[in-house]
Motif scaffolding. Structure first.
Motif, PDB file in Angstrom:
ATOM      1  N   TYR A 126       0.833  -1.204   0.000  1.00  0.00           N
ATOM      2  CA  TYR A 126       0.000   0.000   0.000  1.00  0.00           C
ATOM      3  C   TYR A 126       0.869   1.255   0.000  1.00  0.00           C
ATOM      4  N   CYS A 127       1.911   1.277   0.822  1.00  0.00           N
ATOM      5  CA  CYS A 127       2.804   2.442   0.882  1.00  0.00           C
ATOM      6  C   CYS A 127       3.604   2.594  -0.412  1.00  0.00           C
ATOM      7  N   SER A 128       4.028   1.488  -1.002  1.00  0.00           N
ATOM      8  CA  SER A 128       4.787   1.574  -2.257  1.00  0.00           C
ATOM      9  C   SER A 128       3.923   2.106  -3.396  1.00  0.00           C
ATOM     10  N   VAL A 129       2.638   1.740  -3.420  1.00  0.00           N
ATOM     11  CA  VAL A 129       1.749   2.227  -4.472  1.00  0.00           C
ATOM     12  C   VAL A 129       1.458   3.716  -4.294  1.00  0.00           C
ATOM     13  N   LEU A 130       1.312   4.156  -3.057  1.00  0.00           N
ATOM     14  CA  LEU A 130       0.982   5.561  -2.795  1.00  0.00           C
ATOM     15  C   LEU A 130       2.212   6.462  -2.744  1.00  0.00           C
ATOM     16  N   LYS A 131       3.404   5.898  -2.822  1.00  0.00           N
ATOM     17  CA  LYS A 131       4.617   6.720  -2.766  1.00  0.00           C
ATOM     18  C   LYS A 131       4.672   7.750  -3.885  1.00  0.00           C
ATOM     19  N   PRO A 132       4.414   7.389  -5.164  1.00  0.00           N
ATOM     20  CA  PRO A 132       4.409   8.425  -6.208  1.00  0.00           C
ATOM     21  C   PRO A 132       3.387   9.521  -5.968  1.00  0.00           C
ATOM     22  N   LEU A 133       2.258   9.163  -5.387  1.00  0.00           N
ATOM     23  CA  LEU A 133       1.239  10.177  -5.106  1.00  0.00           C
ATOM     24  C   LEU A 133       1.729  11.182  -4.065  1.00  0.00           C
ATOM     25  N   THR A 193       3.282  16.688 -13.877  1.00  0.00           N
ATOM     26  CA  THR A 193       3.234  15.931 -12.620  1.00  0.00           C
ATOM     27  C   THR A 193       2.128  14.881 -12.662  1.00  0.00           C
ATOM     28  N   LEU A 194       0.951  15.243 -13.178  1.00  0.00           N
ATOM     29  CA  LEU A 194      -0.150  14.288 -13.266  1.00  0.00           C
ATOM     30  C   LEU A 194       0.173  13.153 -14.236  1.00  0.00           C
ATOM     31  N   GLU A 195       0.747  13.499 -15.394  1.00  0.00           N
ATOM     32  CA  GLU A 195       1.082  12.456 -16.368  1.00  0.00           C
ATOM     33  C   GLU A 195       2.144  11.508 -15.810  1.00  0.00           C
ATOM     34  N   THR A 196       3.169  12.066 -15.174  1.00  0.00           N
ATOM     35  CA  THR A 196       4.214  11.216 -14.591  1.00  0.00           C
ATOM     36  C   THR A 196       3.664  10.375 -13.454  1.00  0.00           C
ATOM     37  N   LEU A 197       2.781  10.947 -12.655  1.00  0.00           N
ATOM     38  CA  LEU A 197       2.177  10.204 -11.551  1.00  0.00           C
ATOM     39  C   LEU A 197       1.390   9.003 -12.061  1.00  0.00           C
ATOM     40  N   MET A 198       0.593   9.198 -13.096  1.00  0.00           N
ATOM     41  CA  MET A 198      -0.199   8.091 -13.615  1.00  0.00           C
ATOM     42  C   MET A 198       0.687   7.005 -14.223  1.00  0.00           C
ATOM     43  N   SER A 199       1.716   7.404 -14.963  1.00  0.00           N
ATOM     44  CA  SER A 199       2.582   6.392 -15.579  1.00  0.00           C
ATOM     45  C   SER A 199       3.372   5.620 -14.523  1.00  0.00           C
ATOM     46  N   ARG A 200       3.898   6.317 -13.520  1.00  0.00           N
ATOM     47  CA  ARG A 200       4.664   5.626 -12.468  1.00  0.00           C
ATOM     48  C   ARG A 200       3.766   4.738 -11.612  1.00  0.00           C
ATOM     49  N   VAL A 251      -7.151   1.916  -9.828  1.00  0.00           N
ATOM     50  CA  VAL A 251      -8.163   2.744  -9.165  1.00  0.00           C
ATOM     51  C   VAL A 251      -7.645   4.166  -8.967  1.00  0.00           C
ATOM     52  N   ILE A 252      -6.375   4.295  -8.563  1.00  0.00           N
ATOM     53  CA  ILE A 252      -5.794   5.630  -8.348  1.00  0.00           C
ATOM     54  C   ILE A 252      -5.732   6.407  -9.659  1.00  0.00           C
ATOM     55  N   VAL A 253      -5.285   5.747 -10.727  1.00  0.00           N
ATOM     56  CA  VAL A 253      -5.181   6.424 -12.024  1.00  0.00           C
ATOM     57  C   VAL A 253      -6.557   6.834 -12.524  1.00  0.00           C
ATOM     58  N   GLN A 254      -7.536   5.966 -12.370  1.00  0.00           N
ATOM     59  CA  GLN A 254      -8.888   6.305 -12.805  1.00  0.00           C
ATOM     60  C   GLN A 254      -9.444   7.474 -12.007  1.00  0.00           C
ATOM     61  N   ALA A 255      -9.158   7.517 -10.703  1.00  0.00           N
ATOM     62  CA  ALA A 255      -9.614   8.639  -9.887  1.00  0.00           C
ATOM     63  C   ALA A 255      -8.946   9.940 -10.321  1.00  0.00           C
ATOM     64  N   ILE A 256      -7.655   9.867 -10.679  1.00  0.00           N
ATOM     65  CA  ILE A 256      -6.957  11.070 -11.156  1.00  0.00           C
ATOM     66  C   ILE A 256      -7.557  11.557 -12.462  1.00  0.00           C
TER      67      ILE A 256
END
Length: 497
Positions: free
Chosen positions: A152-159, A180-187, A205-210
């Motif tokens: 969970y922490c590793s997935v949310l680290k880019p965010l 920043t948004l594009e890099t966040l979604m790709s990472r 789920v995170i990318v879809q929410a973004i």
């Protein structure tokens, strides 16, 4: 707000206003936003917040959320650990002894505090957590829960990294938002392969929410131009070749709408060749445009091949004009909120920030009517309650002068005169007090010296008188001894006879 902008001649300079998600701001800007013709009005749905713990703790796999039901149990155990460590000094010492670090307690005012708190726990091994929870008499996370927390922490680290970038104060340009948004979604999507079944769907789920939350920004022409004119990014953050070509075409089309301006060095060279402005106007001839001057297409292509330093914009007047037009707003309102949280010390910090930015960017734009860097200007109203309104805008040539003009109304005069008189009065009072203190000290020292001299003289006189009296007493005693001796001699002669 509109009256304040008009009072200080800022209406034509402000390009955007950045606020938080407060309902009052959202409603005000929705009601009074300018409407363009031939544009369909769409009612934006209000943001609905969902309790993730309640949603994820149900245990169902229907819908787009598929996290296991143990999420509620894992966070509950972490919450018990935070509570125990924050309320007991003994427990805090035990945590420091076993983990080597203090626990981070999440707060509602810090965006990344929950992730940082979970990371501090998941960084410890399962054995250390079991030992710690056993000594604190609380339930320890299981191995499955510990693995879930790490993933969970590793997935949310880019965010969290993206949030820190967007709420920063140094590079708070609007052009930072889209890369920043594009890099966040790709990472975030790149982390899907190394996850277990528990968190396999979390990146999606995170990318879809973004995409849902920032859909207007991702399709915004202004945000794209702001990112393209920021030398740090240009088109490097765009992956597909078709999108890169479309972005170049968009920037070229925008630059074509602007009049050509000579670079700063050419202007200085032209001024040096003419003795005066009137002479330059007198010898003005109708000549064809210099072949060396950049067209819009050549300027954009040369800009895209230039470096990533901010100063390169001096060589490209059209690109610099587009940069100053679209990069004035900030990506978030966090720097503004931190500014107001300083309270009484906000004004000195603001002035120092403005001076720093002016000194840093003075070589970029010295003759333009706009400030190069985004500047926070505070309009201070000298009313009983002292309202302060924050505006993100294009300030004047001198940042510090703009701030002082808005803050103390130097152009009006009376308020500045009052402050000057008060300062002079304070200086005079301080000088008078210091002089009085010095005079008192000198007088006291003189009095002490005189008293010491008098005491010494009195003691000397008394000593001399004592010596004289003692001498006279000794002479009388000698005379008495002589007389007694004569009497005794006479008596002995009488006895003899």
């Amino acid at each position: 707000m509109e009256q304040i902008h008009s009072a200080f001649s800022l209406s034509h300079r402000i390009t955007a206003t950045v606020t938080d998600n407060g309902s009052n701001f959202v409603k005000a800007f929705k009601m009074f936003a300018p409407t363009e013709p031939n544009e369909e009005e769409e009612d934006e749905q209000d943001v609905v917040f969902t309790d993730m713990e309640e949603l994820l703790g149900v245990g169902t796999t229907e819908g787009q959320f598929s996290l296991p039901p143990h999420f509620r149990s894992a966070t509950a155990k972490c919450a018990a650990l935070w509570t125990k460590a924050s309320r007991s000094t003994v427990a805090s010492e035990i945590v420091d002894e076993i983990c080597g670090k203090k626990m981070i307690v999440p707060t509602s005012t810090r965006w990344n505090s929950f992730h940082d708190a979970l990371s501090r726990i998941s960084d410890n091994s399962a054995h250390d957590l079991n030992t710690l929870c056993a000594r604190l008499d609380i339930r320890a996370p299981t191995e499955r829960e510990h693995l879930f927390l790490k993933e969970y922490c590793s997935v949310l680290k880019p965010l969290t990294v993206a949030l820190d970038i967007l709420q920063g104060e140094d590079n708070c340009y609007y052009g930072v938002l889209l890369p920043t948004l594009e890099t966040l979604m790709s990472r975030t999507l790149a982390l899907s392969d190394g996850l277990s079944r528990m968190t396999a769907n979390l990146p999606g789920v995170i990318v879809q929410a973004i995409k849902t939350r920032f859909a207007p920004v991702l399709e915004s022409r202004e945000a794209l131009l702001a990112a393209l004119t920021l030398p740090k990014f240009k088109v490097r953050w765009i992956g597909a070749a078709e999108r890169r070509e479309a972005a170049r075409a968009l920037l070229i089309a925008e630059c074509r709408t602007l009049p050509h301006e000579e670079p700063a060095e050419n202007k200085q060279r032209e001024v040096a060749t003419h003795s005066s402005a009137s002479e330059a106007d007198f010898f003005s001839f109708d000549e064809e445009e210099d072949a060396t001057s950049f067209s819009a297409d050549a300027e954009v292509l040369e800009y895209l091949r230039s470096g990533s330093e901010l100063d390169v914009l001096n060589r490209f007047p059209r690109v610099r004009a587009v940069f100053m037009k679209y990069n004035t707003a900030t990506p978030s309102s966090a720097p503004v909120e931190r500014l107001f949280s300083l309270g009484a010390s906000a004004v000195p910090v603001l002035v120092r920030l403005a001076e720093h930015r002016r000194n840093h960017y003075r070589e970029v734009d010295t003759n333009s009517c706009y400030a190069f860097a985004p500047v926070i200007t505070i309009t201070h109203l000298a009313t009983p309650k002292r309202y302060m309104t924050l505006s993100r805008g294009l300030a004047g040539r001198s940042i510090s002068r703009t701030i002082h003009n808005h803050l103390f109304q130097l152009s009006d005069g009376p308020l500045f005169a009052v402050w000057t008189l008060l300062l002079l009065l304070v200086v005079v009072v301080v000088v008078v007090v210091v002089m009085v203190v010095l005079v008192v000290v000198v007088v006291v020292m003189m009095v002490v010296v005189v008293m010491v001299v008098v005491v010494v003289m009195v003691m000397m006189v008394v000593g001399m008188m004592v010596v004289v009296v003692v001498g006279m007493i000794m002479e009388v005693m000698v005379v008495v001894v002589v007389v007694v001796g004569m009497i005794m001699e006479v008596m002995m002669m009488v006895v003899w006879w």
